[in-house]
Design a protein around this motif. Structure first.
Motif, PDB file in Angstrom:
ATOM      1  N   TYR A 131      98.193  54.918 -19.428  1.00  0.00           N
ATOM      2  CA  TYR A 131      97.910  54.262 -18.141  1.00  0.00           C
ATOM      3  C   TYR A 131      99.159  54.163 -17.256  1.00  0.00           C
ATOM      4  O   TYR A 131      99.060  54.224 -16.038  1.00  0.00           O
ATOM      5  N   GLY A 184      90.382  41.093 -13.242  1.00  0.00           N
ATOM      6  CA  GLY A 184      90.053  41.100 -14.672  1.00  0.00           C
ATOM      7  C   GLY A 184      91.303  40.952 -15.508  1.00  0.00           C
ATOM      8  O   GLY A 184      91.431  41.537 -16.586  1.00  0.00           O
ATOM      9  N   TYR A 234      82.080  45.988  -9.730  1.00  0.00           N
ATOM     10  CA  TYR A 234      82.861  46.902  -8.883  1.00  0.00           C
ATOM     11  C   TYR A 234      82.392  46.816  -7.428  1.00  0.00           C
ATOM     12  O   TYR A 234      83.199  46.603  -6.519  1.00  0.00           O
ATOM     13  N   ASP A 252      90.371  42.418 -21.910  1.00  0.00           N
ATOM     14  CA  ASP A 252      90.886  43.268 -22.977  1.00  0.00           C
ATOM     15  C   ASP A 252      91.710  44.439 -22.428  1.00  0.00           C
ATOM     16  O   ASP A 252      92.816  44.714 -22.912  1.00  0.00           O
ATOM     17  N   VAL A 312      94.155  38.649 -11.404  1.00  0.00           N
ATOM     18  CA  VAL A 312      93.088  37.806 -10.860  1.00  0.00           C
ATOM     19  C   VAL A 312      91.941  37.745 -11.873  1.00  0.00           C
ATOM     20  O   VAL A 312      91.427  38.779 -12.290  1.00  0.00           O
ATOM     21  N   SER A 313      91.558  36.559 -12.270  1.00  0.00           N
ATOM     22  CA  SER A 313      90.294  36.329 -12.985  1.00  0.00           C
ATOM     23  C   SER A 313      89.877  34.888 -12.746  1.00  0.00           C
ATOM     24  O   SER A 313      90.615  34.135 -12.095  1.00  0.00           O
ATOM     25  N   GLU A 337      81.537  46.729 -14.970  1.00  0.00           N
ATOM     26  CA  GLU A 337      81.130  47.719 -13.987  1.00  0.00           C
ATOM     27  C   GLU A 337      80.245  47.122 -12.875  1.00  0.00           C
ATOM     28  O   GLU A 337      80.352  47.512 -11.711  1.00  0.00           O
ATOM     29  N   GLU A 364      88.239  52.084 -12.819  1.00  0.00           N
ATOM     30  CA  GLU A 364      88.183  52.444 -14.246  1.00  0.00           C
ATOM     31  C   GLU A 364      86.796  52.978 -14.565  1.00  0.00           C
ATOM     32  O   GLU A 364      85.841  52.712 -13.861  1.00  0.00           O
ATOM     33  N   SER A 382      89.505  46.069 -13.219  1.00  0.00           N
ATOM     34  CA  SER A 382      89.446  45.961 -14.681  1.00  0.00           C
ATOM     35  C   SER A 382      88.428  44.892 -15.071  1.00  0.00           C
ATOM     36  O   SER A 382      88.680  44.045 -15.912  1.00  0.00           O
ATOM     37  N   VAL A 383      87.309  44.942 -14.367  1.00  0.00           N
ATOM     38  CA  VAL A 383      86.204  43.998 -14.619  1.00  0.00           C
ATOM     39  C   VAL A 383      84.976  44.791 -15.038  1.00  0.00           C
ATOM     40  O   VAL A 383      84.980  46.023 -14.970  1.00  0.00           O
ATOM     41  N   GLY A 394      90.270  32.936  -9.488  1.00  0.00           N
ATOM     42  CA  GLY A 394      89.197  32.966  -8.490  1.00  0.00           C
ATOM     43  C   GLY A 394      88.113  33.941  -8.894  1.00  0.00           C
ATOM     44  O   GLY A 394      88.349  34.857  -9.685  1.00  0.00           O
ATOM     45  N   ASP A 395      86.929  33.711  -8.316  1.00  0.00           N
ATOM     46  CA  ASP A 395      85.810  34.621  -8.572  1.00  0.00           C
ATOM     47  C   ASP A 395      85.840  35.699  -7.494  1.00  0.00           C
ATOM     48  O   ASP A 395      85.429  35.469  -6.351  1.00  0.00           O
ATOM     49  N   ALA A 396      86.317  36.874  -7.870  1.00  0.00           N
ATOM     50  CA  ALA A 396      86.584  37.923  -6.885  1.00  0.00           C
ATOM     51  C   ALA A 396      85.317  38.517  -6.284  1.00  0.00           C
ATOM     52  O   ALA A 396      85.381  39.268  -5.310  1.00  0.00           O
ATOM     53  N   THR A 444      89.262  32.283 -14.834  1.00  0.00           N
ATOM     54  CA  THR A 444      89.822  31.194 -15.642  1.00  0.00           C
ATOM     55  C   THR A 444      91.105  30.639 -15.014  1.00  0.00           C
ATOM     56  O   THR A 444      91.986  31.416 -14.623  1.00  0.00           O
TER      57      THR A 444
HETATM   58  N1  LIG Z   1      88.793  47.520 -22.871  1.00  0.00           N
HETATM   59  C1  LIG Z   1      89.008  48.818 -22.813  1.00  0.00           C
HETATM   60  O1  LIG Z   1      89.746  49.411 -23.627  1.00  0.00           O
HETATM   61  C2  LIG Z   1      88.363  49.616 -21.727  1.00  0.00           C
HETATM   62  C3  LIG Z   1      88.532  51.014 -21.749  1.00  0.00           C
HETATM   63  C4  LIG Z   1      87.978  51.771 -20.726  1.00  0.00           C
HETATM   64  C5  LIG Z   1      87.272  51.132 -19.727  1.00  0.00           C
HETATM   65  N2  LIG Z   1      87.109  49.785 -19.736  1.00  0.00           N
HETATM   66  C6  LIG Z   1      86.381  49.162 -18.629  1.00  0.00           C
HETATM   67  O2  LIG Z   1      87.273  48.287 -17.957  1.00  0.00           O
HETATM   68  C7  LIG Z   1      86.580  47.146 -17.469  1.00  0.00           C
HETATM   69  C8  LIG Z   1      87.195  45.886 -18.082  1.00  0.00           C
HETATM   70  O3  LIG Z   1      87.006  45.951 -19.479  1.00  0.00           O
HETATM   71  P1  LIG Z   1      87.529  44.805 -20.470  1.00  0.00           P
HETATM   72  O4  LIG Z   1      87.284  45.320 -21.833  1.00  0.00           O
HETATM   73  O5  LIG Z   1      88.900  44.378 -20.112  1.00  0.00           O
HETATM   74  O6  LIG Z   1      86.502  43.627 -20.157  1.00  0.00           O
HETATM   75  P2  LIG Z   1      86.644  42.091 -20.555  1.00  0.00           P
HETATM   76  O7  LIG Z   1      87.525  41.920 -21.733  1.00  0.00           O
HETATM   77  O8  LIG Z   1      85.259  41.541 -20.616  1.00  0.00           O
HETATM   78  O9  LIG Z   1      87.405  41.456 -19.316  1.00  0.00           O
HETATM   79  C9  LIG Z   1      86.809  41.254 -18.084  1.00  0.00           C
HETATM   80  C10 LIG Z   1      87.736  40.432 -17.211  1.00  0.00           C
HETATM   81  O10 LIG Z   1      87.098  40.207 -15.964  1.00  0.00           O
HETATM   82  C11 LIG Z   1      87.307  38.844 -15.592  1.00  0.00           C
HETATM   83  N3  LIG Z   1      86.209  38.515 -14.677  1.00  0.00           N
HETATM   84  C12 LIG Z   1      84.885  38.445 -14.950  1.00  0.00           C
HETATM   85  N4  LIG Z   1      84.190  38.137 -13.843  1.00  0.00           N
HETATM   86  C13 LIG Z   1      85.104  38.024 -12.837  1.00  0.00           C
HETATM   87  C14 LIG Z   1      85.023  37.744 -11.461  1.00  0.00           C
HETATM   88  N5  LIG Z   1      83.837  37.486 -10.876  1.00  0.00           N
HETATM   89  N6  LIG Z   1      86.153  37.695 -10.731  1.00  0.00           N
HETATM   90  C15 LIG Z   1      87.372  37.937 -11.309  1.00  0.00           C
HETATM   91  N7  LIG Z   1      87.502  38.218 -12.613  1.00  0.00           N
HETATM   92  C16 LIG Z   1      86.393  38.275 -13.365  1.00  0.00           C
HETATM   93  C17 LIG Z   1      87.305  38.100 -16.923  1.00  0.00           C
HETATM   94  O11 LIG Z   1      88.012  36.895 -16.904  1.00  0.00           O
HETATM   95  P3  LIG Z   1      87.355  35.489 -16.492  1.00  0.00           P
HETATM   96  O12 LIG Z   1      86.200  35.248 -17.409  1.00  0.00           O
HETATM   97  O13 LIG Z   1      88.476  34.535 -16.627  1.00  0.00           O
HETATM   98  O14 LIG Z   1      86.921  35.654 -15.077  1.00  0.00           O
HETATM   99  C18 LIG Z   1      88.123  39.093 -17.755  1.00  0.00           C
HETATM  100  O15 LIG Z   1      89.488  38.907 -17.483  1.00  0.00           O
HETATM  101  C19 LIG Z   1      85.118  47.350 -17.858  1.00  0.00           C
HETATM  102  O16 LIG Z   1      84.440  47.956 -16.801  1.00  0.00           O
HETATM  103  C20 LIG Z   1      85.220  48.288 -19.050  1.00  0.00           C
HETATM  104  O17 LIG Z   1      84.021  49.026 -19.231  1.00  0.00           O
HETATM  105  C21 LIG Z   1      87.647  49.025 -20.716  1.00  0.00           C
END
Ligand SMILES: NC(=O)c1ccc[n+]([C@@H]2O[C@H](COP(=O)([O-])OP(=O)(O)OC[C@H]3O[C@@H](n4cnc5c(N)ncnc54)[C@H](OP(=O)(O)O)[C@@H]3O)[C@@H](O)[C@H]2O)c1
Length: 503
Positions: free
Chosen positions: A431, A13, A126, A17, A45-46, A123, A161, A120-121, A87-89, A48
């Motif tokens: 963190y 991820g 996971y 964000d 890893v993500s 839930e 996370e 960091s993707v 890659g799609d993890a 894109t």
């Molecule tokens: N943001 C926060 O402040 C925060 C705080 C606490 C907890 N969390 C938790 O942390 C996790 C991530 O949150 P986020 O806000 O960063 O989400 P986000 O902005 O939607 O980012 C998700 C990431 O996952 C990648 N991704 C999606 N599918 C994938 C796959 N199959 N293989 C590899 N990468 C993949 C996406 O990139 P691509 O589209 O390029 O694949 C993107 O980089 C969530 O579970 C969220 O609930 C977030």
């Protein structure tokens, strides 16, 4: 403190964000503070497609924005640690190339096969990703996962996370999925609140001093308040928030961690095993209200419109009939000797009057008030310890003194320790130190499987059908900029108490 092992921190991820705003800036801070092993590298890893340099340029903007005193020359050093893999993890065909990349990095950087995965993707990814990591043979704790430096022993760990499950059943399912791939000793359930200075300092305050612990029980403490108030709304991710709400988002996770540190018994030694054992015990001793008691043990709310934004249930992405709470206050009792009869009130909400995370420990009044006929002595207990966790980092201890001059007049005074003034340090992103702990193999500030499941069990009555009565009339039941619905004040008023809502 010994330098941690070299490793590859694999962030699933990477372009999201959390990674951009928190993880990479916190790793930059750890680099600047000399907390990363010189050989440690980060592989984002993500899905894109982008090059290492593109990812570096993207995250540099975030680091420069998030970190006070950003230093361009330190960034150039740190950026050499950053690498990217597209890659799609969640899919098996990602793994041969990912494995090859990890082997190549391990060999060229000298990371001894140590891998620290960070989820960091979303839930729902996971479990599929953990299954693929396992199926690809990346986890062979104590053995080699690829043919680099056969003489050294490697480790593979995973940081997970929140949200850690959606309820007690899904949390148990996720724990089982993690357990099929990793030993419990290798699973790091992160809660960044435990990385906050004042949360950790609470343990030192309680257990390194003799003056608090003898009073830290039902005999001397009237009640405890734990507040995490936000002034902001739910943001862009309304659909996500509508599945979550204040109890899942804040209380079950972050605020229960604070609760555990305030209420737990002293561990015999500051070690991961001892601290975690006490946290498990205290969470396990939370009294679960019966279905009939739930409404009297909580107050749930949704913010009303404020002329700028509509009411919560009018926002795009939220069902008009949604009863998801943007505010929650719950009363917790412990079934144990130390806390029998002393309630802990926990609240959190959006669009409240102030941004503040704090613990208020309200002591009981003296057994006899010999000054009762004199001015300034109300008979109410003046003694209160306020631990401000954010945005300020402060301890405030309130007590009564005599006002100077003729006659005996009493007044409340506060003795304050302000961390920024006293220690002259800027707070670091929470963190960073936690990820460094995981690199060192220190699980003290991470949650155990049993603790997470216990926390879910304790909040389920406030989430499932037992909370229906408490959710009736929730729509727009508190004004933006207030301290929540009237029912939250009533929750304490029924017990003859009031929230601390001071600025
Ligand atoms: N943001 C926060 O402040 C925060 C705080 C606490 C907890 N969390 C938790 O942390 C996790 C991530 O949150 P986020 O806000 O960063 O989400 P986000 O902005 O939607 O980012 C998700 C990431 O996952 C990648 N991704 C999606 N599918 C994938 C796959 N199959 N293989 C590899 N990468 C993949 C996406 O990139 P691509 O589209 O390029 O694949 C993107 O980089 C969530 O579970 C969220 O609930 C977030």
């Amino acid at each position: 403190m010994p330098l941690n092992d070299p490793c590859i921190l694999v962030i699933f991820g990477a372009s999201g964000d959390l990674a951009s705003r928190k993880l990479i800036p916190s790793m930059y801070e750890m680099h600047v503070m000399g907390q990363l092993h010189p050989s440690t590298v980060i592989l984002g890893v993500s899905r894109t497609q982008k090059s290492d340099d593109q990812w570096r340029d993207e995250v540099q903007l975030w680091v420069a924005k998030q970190v006070a005193n950003f230093d361009a020359s330190k960034w150039v050093e740190f950026a050499q640690r950053l690498h990217y893999f597209a890659g799609d993890a969640a899919k098996p065909d990602c793994y041969p190339a990912l494995d090859a990349r990890l082997c190549e990095m391990a060999e060229s950087k000298g990371t001894r096969g140590n891998l620290l995965f960070f989820m960091s993707v979303a839930e729902n990814l996971y479990e599929p990703i953990v299954e693929q990591i396992d199926a690809a043979g990346l986890v062979v704790e104590g053995k080699r996962w690829c043919s680099v430096d056969q003489s050294a022993k490697s480790w593979q760990r995973i940081i997970v996370e929140k949200p850690f499950g959606h309820d007690a059943v899904s949390a148990a399912s996720l724990n089982r999925a993690l357990g099929r791939a990793f030993e419990e000793e290798s699973i790091y359930r992160i809660d960044h609140y435990l990385g906050k200075e004042l949360v950790q300092s609470m343990l030192v305050l309680r257990f390194a001093n003799t003056i608090f612990e003898p009073l830290w029980n039902w005999q001397y403490i009237d009640h405890v308040q734990i507040t995490a108030a936000e002034t902001v709304s739910v943001g862009q991710r309304t659909a996500f928030y509508d599945q979550t709400g204040a109890i899942r988002d804040m209380i079950q996770s972050h605020l229960f961690q604070i609760l555990a540190f305030v209420a737990m018994e002293p561990p015999s030694l500051y070690t991961p095993e001892n601290v975690r054992a006490e946290k498990i015990k205290i969470i396990d001793s939370i009294s679960i209200p019966t279905a009939d008691e739930v409404a009297a043990h909580c107050a749930l709310g949704q913010f009303a419109g404020d002329g700028v934004e509509g009411a919560y249930n009018e926002l795009a992405g939220v069902s008009p009939t949604s009863t998801t709470e943007t505010f929650a206050a719950i009363k917790v009792h412990f079934d144990n000797w130390r806390w029998a009869g002393t309630p802990f009130y926990i609240r959190s909400g959006k669009k409240l009057a102030a941004k503040r995370t704090e613990v208020v420990v309200q002591f009981k009044p003296p057994a006899a008030n010999l000054f009762r006929k004199l001015p300034g002595f109300t008979g109410e207990s003046p003694n209160r310890l306020v631990i401000e966790i954010a945005p300020k980092e402060r301890f405030n201890l309130r007590f009564d003194v005599k006002v100077p001059g003729f006659g005996l007049h009493g007044a409340n005074v506060d003795m304050q320790l302000d961390y920024a003034d006293r220690f002259k340090t800027d707070p670091v992103e929470a963190y960073g130190p936690l990820i460094v702990d995981a690199m060192r193999g220190d699980q003290t500030l991470f949650k155990h499987r049993i603790e997470v499941e216990g926390a879910w069990n304790a909040v389920m009555p406030f989430l499932d059908e037992r909370s229906a009565k408490a959710r009736a009339g929730i729509h727009g039941n508190y004004a933006c900029g207030s301290w929540g619905p009237k029912s939250a004040d009533d929750l304490l008023a029924r017990d003859g108490r009031v929230w601390r809502n001071e600025p």
